[in-house]
Design a protein around this motif. Structure first.
Motif, PDB file in Angstrom:
ATOM      1  N   MET A 273       0.836  -1.348  -0.099  1.00 39.79           N
ATOM      2  CA  MET A 273       0.022   0.044  -0.041  1.00 39.79           C
ATOM      3  C   MET A 273       0.848   1.386  -0.171  1.00 39.79           C
ATOM      4  N   ASP A 274       1.900   1.253   0.784  1.00 41.18           N
ATOM      5  CA  ASP A 274       2.885   2.578   0.943  1.00 41.18           C
ATOM      6  C   ASP A 274       3.616   2.840  -0.200  1.00 41.18           C
TER       7      ASP A 274
ATOM      8  N   LYS B 197       6.532   2.795  -0.927  1.00 40.28           N
ATOM      9  CA  LYS B 197       7.641   3.899  -0.725  1.00 40.28           C
ATOM     10  C   LYS B 197       8.891   3.661  -1.874  1.00 40.28           C
TER      11      LYS B 197
ATOM     12  N   THR C 120       3.273  13.353   1.190  1.00 40.01           N
ATOM     13  CA  THR C 120       3.768  12.188   2.149  1.00 40.01           C
ATOM     14  C   THR C 120       5.145  11.826   1.469  1.00 40.01           C
TER      15      THR C 120
ATOM     16  N   ASN D 140       8.628  12.042   3.314  1.00 41.48           N
ATOM     17  CA  ASN D 140       9.473  10.815   3.612  1.00 41.48           C
ATOM     18  C   ASN D 140      10.823  11.035   2.976  1.00 41.48           C
TER      19      ASN D 140
END
Lengths: 317, 293
Positions: free
Chosen positions: B69-70, B72, B146, B150
């Motif tokens: 989901m993230d 990154k 976000t 990050n």
């Protein structure tokens, strides 16, 4: 009965502001968004300490809900701040699709809920928000009762994975819960034990319920007082246990009777142990401008009305 | 053979002919999915096929085998006009996010492939539900911020319908993005000029759409949504402009229903499924290149 030594009155929104500020220090993933009401929501301390994690959205609440949903992707825990009306009714579809249905870890923090917003009148006095929010699958709904409980709830919801609606208010009300309490989501607080009637209250009506219980005691009626701060998930076990003991129930909330705490408590009782019940809440009408205490009196949301409701409930046993 | 096929799915393709082959298969998937369940939105799906193939097979920095989901460190894509889910599902599965066989469950009961994209059943590649229009840009901007927090260099891509520009939330988001200088996002509008009730001009004209976005503080580009060379060139140009303090919007000119002659250039096939005869006619125009699901 429990005696509370009230030394001060504070607004629950300041409890939220203090909780958010504490989270700013303790949890680097917490971010905050505000729709042009930073001062009203008491979010200044967080904003000033963590400007990089504070997002001014302007008067655009639908966008704010979408932004918050997106910010969770990558691990942030967004807290949105605006009035309860603009936190729910104005952007219901955004909350429904982008947050609740999508299971996003967003904390919707809503101030100035209910009649006690006062002079601004019915456009801003939302009395339907608990209903709207608790109907959404995945949503947790919390309505704390004083400054300390609101602060504790604010800190607790950051640790809870999933969308939360946190509702609080504008006026200063007695501070009577413990400053060092641990807030347990979904766990009722049994304030006072009694045998004749159970009073189940949430938000600003909890203090009124305590006052009502003392007045009832003077009349020889033993009231059990329960604080339901988490309306969803509802602590059904605590409600059923108390209803079985006392045999009748009064619910009290600063919300429409339809769709609020009273609705879910009566559903719970109808299914598990049918019990006579009376409702203290707004009876299918909008509010109006006025001083908070005057409005609470006019719309029947105070200790006096809880006492009358308790007597009616007992008579139905 | 299967290993070779997987390798082909995972590798990032650069060859225009290969992209065209994927697109042909995706278009077959779209009409077959919609035909099977007799429900869904083929017009916009066919119109955005080349763009999504270009994104997922040529442009985006992604690893479907490590999906979470993230996301990154990866690029993210948000489909705001969720009704063109058939093209997204096909591209995601062909790129290796989930088994191609699952395409046959589209819009059926107990499927992860809901009528409009959803996350509840954990379908790989999808990060937010969409369908109720106007919400995707806000969500994408939040994800982009976000990424900045990050220190993540990944790019956020979005796709919107042109009719979706009629939703007020789009312009709330547009204002926000420019104010906050969100410059790690490349948004795209499927500018086919059609909506359910007819042409945009007739239903609710957008005026000068490019000028509107420029007035809201965005860098605006245009591209041909059916020319892989132009898609690559424009998207590369957009990427080169990231980090300059401005969000980027690309007006992508497309034909609704592109690739199937009788569905092309009309709003009539917005939300209609082909019958058996029409399916056969459509498939005859679309070579099976990667194997039907």
């Amino acid at each position: 009965m429990k005696k509370f030594n009230i030394t001060e009155k504070k607004d629950t929104r300041s409890g939220f502001g203090a909780g958010l500020a504490a989270l700013g220090k303790s949890n680097p993933n917490v971010v905050a968004l505000c729709a042009d009401l930073t001062g009203s929501l008491k979010m200044n301390a967080f904003r000033d300490a963590h400007p990089d994690r504070f997002f001014q959205v302007g008067i655009a609440e639908a966008n704010m809900m979408g932004l918050a949903a997106g910010m969770t992707i990558g691990g942030k825990i967004p807290f949105t701040g605006t009035f309860a009306n603009f936190s729910t009714g104005r952007d219901y579809d955004q909350i429904r699709q982008s947050i609740a249905y999508s299971g996003k870890n967003v904390k919707i923090c809503a101030s100035h809920a209910g009649l006690t917003l006062g002079e601004d009148g019915a456009t801003h006095q939302i009395l339907e928000d608990i209903g709207m929010m608790q109907m959404l699958p995945h949503m947790t709904v919390i309505n704390p009762c004083d400054y300390n409980q609101t602060m504790a709830a604010t800190i607790a919801i950051a640790e809870h994975e999933g969308p939360v609606y946190l509702r609080f208010g504008r006026p200063s009300v007695p501070v009577f819960t413990a400053a060092d309490q641990k807030f347990e989501i979904g766990k009722a607080w049994l304030i006072d034990e009694g045998t004749d009637v159970t009073i189940i209250a949430t938000g600003h009506l909890v203090w009124e319920a305590i006052e009502a219980a003392h007045a009832l005691e003077a009349k020889g009626i033993s009231a059990e007082v329960i604080n339901i701060h988490t309306i969803k998930p509802l602590d059904e076990e605590a409600i059923i246990k108390s209803a079985r003991k006392t045999g009748c129930v009064v619910t009290a909330e600063e919300h429409q009777i339809i769709g609020g705490l009273g609705s879910v408590v009566s559903q719970c009782l109808a299914q598990n142990c049918p019990t006579p019940i009376e409702f203290v809440g707004v009876n299918d009408s909008f509010g109006e401008s006025g001083k908070p205490a005057d409005l609470m009196q006019k719309y029947g949301l105070n200790a006096e009305n809880i006492i009358l409701a308790a007597e009616r409930a007992i008579a139905k046993k | 053979m299967e290993a070779l096929f997987l390798l082909r799915q995972i590798m990032i393709m650069k060859n225009t002919q290969e992209l065209q082959e994927v697109a042909s298969q995706v278009r077959r998937d779209i009409v077959r999915m919609v035909h099977k369940v007799q429900s869904g939105h083929p017009g916009g799906s066919l119109g955005c096929t080349d763009f999504l193939v270009s994104l997922y097979f040529d442009q985006m920095n992604i690893d479907p085998s490590k999906w979470d989901m993230d996301g990154k460190g990866e690029d993210l894509f948000f489909l705001s006009n969720g009704h063109i889910s058939p093209v997204w599902y096909s591209v995601l599965s062909r790129r290796g996010y989930f088994p191609v066989a699952e395409l046959g469950t589209f819009r059926h009961i107990n499927s992860r492939l809901q009528g409009h994209p959803a996350t509840e059943e954990g379908l790989e590649g999808i990060r937010v539900a969409s369908g109720s229009l106007g919400q995707g840009l806000s969500v994408a901007l939040g994800a982009a911020q976000t990424k900045k927090l990050n220190g993540d260099k990944g790019i956020v891509y979005t796709l919107h319908g042109d009719g979706e520009m009629q939703e007020g939330q789009i312009w709330e988001a547009a204002m926000y993005a420019a104010h906050h200088k969100i410059d790690n996002i490349i948004s795209t509008i499927d500018y086919n000029g059609q909506q359910i009730d007819g042409s945009l001009e007739d239903v609710m004209s957008l005026g000068n759409l490019g000028d509107k976005w420029r007035a809201f503080g965005w860098e605006v580009m245009e591209m041909n949504g059916h020319d892989f060379e132009n898609l690559r060139e424009t998207l590369n140009k957009a990427k080169a402009q990231l980090g300059n303090g401005k969000p980027i919007m690309i007006l992508m000119h497309t034909d609704m229903g592109h690739g199937v002659d009788f569905m092309s250039g009309t709003h009539e096939w917005h939300g209609i499924a082909p019958n058996d005869e029409q399916l056969a006619k459509a498939l005859a125009q679309l070579p099976e290149t990667l194997g039907d699901y």
